[in-house]
Design a protein around this motif. Structure first.
Motif, PDB file in Angstrom:
ATOM      1  N   LEU A  81       0.814  -1.216   0.000  1.00 21.87           N
ATOM      2  CA  LEU A  81       0.000   0.000   0.000  1.00 21.87           C
ATOM      3  C   LEU A  81       0.852   1.273   0.000  1.00 21.87           C
ATOM      4  O   LEU A  81       0.550   2.232  -0.719  1.00 21.87           O
ATOM      5  CB  LEU A  81      -0.926  -0.003   1.217  1.00 21.87           C
ATOM      6  CG  LEU A  81      -2.033   1.056   1.262  1.00 21.87           C
ATOM      7  CD1 LEU A  81      -2.906   0.984   0.024  1.00 21.87           C
ATOM      8  CD2 LEU A  81      -2.883   0.876   2.512  1.00 21.87           C
ATOM      9  N   GLY A  85       0.998   4.165  -2.988  1.00 16.95           N
ATOM     10  CA  GLY A  85       0.811   5.602  -2.836  1.00 16.95           C
ATOM     11  C   GLY A  85       1.906   6.393  -3.528  1.00 16.95           C
ATOM     12  O   GLY A  85       1.637   7.418  -4.168  1.00 16.95           O
ATOM     13  N   ARG A  93      -1.814  10.031 -10.938  1.00 16.39           N
ATOM     14  CA  ARG A  93      -2.919   9.481 -10.152  1.00 16.39           C
ATOM     15  C   ARG A  93      -4.001   8.876 -11.030  1.00 16.39           C
ATOM     16  O   ARG A  93      -4.537   7.802 -10.721  1.00 16.39           O
ATOM     17  CB  ARG A  93      -3.469  10.575  -9.245  1.00 16.39           C
ATOM     18  CG  ARG A  93      -2.482  10.953  -8.151  1.00 16.39           C
ATOM     19  CD  ARG A  93      -2.510  12.415  -7.797  1.00 16.39           C
ATOM     20  NE  ARG A  93      -1.464  12.729  -6.809  1.00 16.39           N
ATOM     21  CZ  ARG A  93      -1.002  13.945  -6.591  1.00 16.39           C
ATOM     22  NH1 ARG A  93      -1.474  14.974  -7.259  1.00 16.39           N
ATOM     23  NH2 ARG A  93      -0.057  14.131  -5.693  1.00 16.39           N
ATOM     24  N   PRO A 136      -4.801   4.042  -2.906  1.00 19.84           N
ATOM     25  CA  PRO A 136      -4.143   5.341  -2.697  1.00 19.84           C
ATOM     26  C   PRO A 136      -4.296   6.288  -3.878  1.00 19.84           C
ATOM     27  O   PRO A 136      -4.310   7.508  -3.693  1.00 19.84           O
ATOM     28  CB  PRO A 136      -2.675   4.970  -2.467  1.00 19.84           C
ATOM     29  CG  PRO A 136      -2.513   3.611  -3.042  1.00 19.84           C
ATOM     30  CD  PRO A 136      -3.833   2.927  -2.902  1.00 19.84           C
ATOM     31  N   GLY A 410       0.532  11.789   3.634  1.00 22.78           N
ATOM     32  CA  GLY A 410       0.052  10.681   2.799  1.00 22.78           C
ATOM     33  C   GLY A 410       0.562   9.345   3.305  1.00 22.78           C
ATOM     34  O   GLY A 410      -0.168   8.359   3.359  1.00 22.78           O
ATOM     35  N   ALA A 414      -1.719   6.297   4.741  1.00 20.83           N
ATOM     36  CA  ALA A 414      -1.578   4.978   4.123  1.00 20.83           C
ATOM     37  C   ALA A 414      -1.151   3.940   5.147  1.00 20.83           C
ATOM     38  O   ALA A 414      -1.569   2.782   5.087  1.00 20.83           O
ATOM     39  CB  ALA A 414      -0.566   5.035   2.983  1.00 20.83           C
TER      40      ALA A 414
END
Length: 535
Positions: A81, A85, A93, A136, A410, A414
């Protein structure tokens, strides 16, 4: 080329305005797309649980191996994960979102068409890999799209509601698909959802990227994946060979060594996968340990509720789905109470009371028996467990963001979600070992029913799994023997389930002394925007 001026966490800088946000004009459509992706990821953690008894019978999966249907997904998701991210921020993204969704659909198709246990396990792991990219990316799109504080609060409210309600939707949808269509559709249903999400993302969502150092911490990623995988596999070996066996000690030891090397690599990395300043803080570190223990109890301990409802109580998949709902309902209910109280009394009291209430609910579930009632033995435990988790989760998630720099926010968000998944993977493996050991101990200490004398072997063979119609045609002594064997088998199962619930209670209550000793945060220290909901 993106003109986004946000950092890795997606939080706006002073230069961020609505005018330089390419998705601002379509932000509410973007929210709908992100919510759909979040729903897909969240419900996939529970939708398969309801289908697992039928999938196990269809593919011939053993009791000791069936946990890999849950563990493979949670382990891959949690371990990758943080890397997901980073990839989403640096690679793009939108691009990461679409690739993640497409890969998730392909993995779901492989799982839905699986012909044996290994194909299903591999498909679930592949789902976890792409979920680690998809989740993410969806969150980053959301945080870079909503700039204003009020609008962002509304967007996160929707996102949080999806996170909380997705598990309940998965239970119900899994029950209906398993009972009225086929268990395979619990995986195949992701394909049309993914096609729709990709089709609307392509023209609506604009690409954004983070700038600056875009290097990836590949050594850290490899070490964390190997370390966690070795730990989980070591726990599964304990059931087969014992805790003192070479296999068990070797894999657990190798996992701990790999995790220690991961810490050393992160200390020296110029762009670490996990900045150690994030967890190396007494308040935040407690929150991350707590989220791992919550994941262990939530994903690992309650997995056996599905088996109890369907195998022992004879619930249909739909009934089992509805029967599991009180936990989700009381989590949502208590989360609202907790959100209001945490701003008045601070996070610490709730983080002490919540685990105690949750553990008490799990202990109530240890009272189950072969013939006990759902309403007197299951419902009270589920409701209490859910309420305790709801009290705990809101302040715990907020605590994870206390004092985090914008650049690391972030990673902190996460890490909360990653620790839940990792805890679930470790807990599922651990509780499977406990379940099998308890069941084996029961059969060793309790003699099996003696077959009736003078009954043909063919009749006894037929009596192993007779339908109600077949049972009615068998001699009375055989019918009595079948009833005694079922009671013996179910009693062994219940013994295993009860031990799993008891150990889950013991693990989650560990949060209390950690909070009492380590947490120093007051109500004024909590992040103003709140935390991101768990996956």
């Amino acid at each position: 080329m993106s003109t986004d001026t946000r950092d890795v966490a997606g939080r706006g800088t002073a230069a961020s305005t609505a005018s330089d946000n390419p998705n601002h004009d379509r932000r509410w459509l973007v929210l709908c797309i992100v919510a759909l992706a979040q729903l897909t990821v969240v419900l996939d953690g529970t939708i398969v649980s309801i289908a697992l008894p039928q999938a196990q019978a269809d593919l011939g999966i053993s009791d000791s191996d069936r946990q890999w249907v849950v563990t493979a997904y949670a382990l891959a998701f949690g371990a990758l994960l943080l890397l997901g991210g980073r990839v989403a921020d640096y690679w793009g993204r939108k691009r990461s979102f679409m690739v993640g969704m497409a890969g998730f659909a392909v993995a779901s198709a492989i799982g839905g068409l699986a012909q044996n246990a290994m194909e299903l396990f591999a498909a679930r792991a592949l789902q976890g890999v792409f979920a680690a990219l998809l989740a993410p990316a969806a969150l980053a799109i959301l945080t870079t799209t909503f700039v204003g504080e009020k609008e962002r609060a509304k967007a996160f409210a929707v996102f949080g509601a999806i996170s909380g309600g997705g598990a309940a939707i998965g239970l119900l949808l899994g029950g209906f698909l398993t009972e009225y269509v086929d268990w395979r559709w619990c995986l195949l249903v992701n394909i049309p959802v993914a096609i729709f999400a990709i089709a609307v993302t392509l023209p609506i969502v604009k690409e954004t990227k983070a700038h600056g150092d875009t290097s990836y911490d590949i050594p850290g990623t490899v070490l964390i994946a190997l370390g966690l995988g070795s730990l989980v596999y070591g726990f599964t070996q304990a059931e087969k060979h014992g805790w003192a066996s070479t296999q068990t000690v070797g894999f657990i030891g190798a996992g701990l060594v790999a995790l220690a090397l991961f810490v050393l690599v992160e200390k020296r990395s110029a762009n670490p996968l996990l900045p150690l300043t994030v967890p190396w803080h007494r308040d935040r570190g407690t929150a991350f340990i707590g989220s791992m223990l919550v994941g262990s109890a939530l994903l690992g301990g309650t997995l056996y509720l599905t088996f109890y409802l369907q195998i022992v109580l004879g619930f249909s998949p739909v009934e089992a789905g509805f029967g599991s709902l009180p936990m989700a309902a009381f989590i949502v209910m208590a989360a609202g109470v907790s959100a209001n109280l945490s701003t008045r009394i601070g996070p610490k009291p709730l983080m002490v009371v919540g685990p105690v209430v949750a553990a008490f609910g799990l202990l109530l579930l240890t009272r189950i028996g072969v013939d006990t009632s759902y309403w007197t033995h299951v419902f009270p435990g589920l409701a209490t467990f859910g309420f305790g988790l709801g009290l705990l989760m809101v302040p715990m998630q907020n605590l994870a963001l206390i004092g985090v720099r914008d650049h690391d926010a972030g990673a902190a968000s996460a890490l909360v979600n990653a620790t839940v998944q990792i805890g679930g993977a470790l807990g599922t493996a651990l509780f499977t070992t406990i379940y099998v050991s308890a069941r084996t101990a029961f059969t060793s200490s309790h003699a099996a029913p003696t077959p009736p004398a003078g009954i043909p072997a063919e009749a006894l063979a037929e009596a192993k799994m007779p339908s109600p119609e077949q049972l009615a045609t068998l001699p009375a002594p055989v019918q009595e023997f079948v009833a005694a064997m079922k009671d013996y088998f179910f009693s062994a199962e219940v013994s295993g389930y009860s031990h799993a619930f008891a150990w889950a209670a013991a693990l989650i209550v560990v949060i209390c002394p950690l909070v009492i000793v380590l947490v120093r945060a007051k109500k004024g220290d909590l992040p103003a925007e709140g935390a991101v909901g768990m996956h």
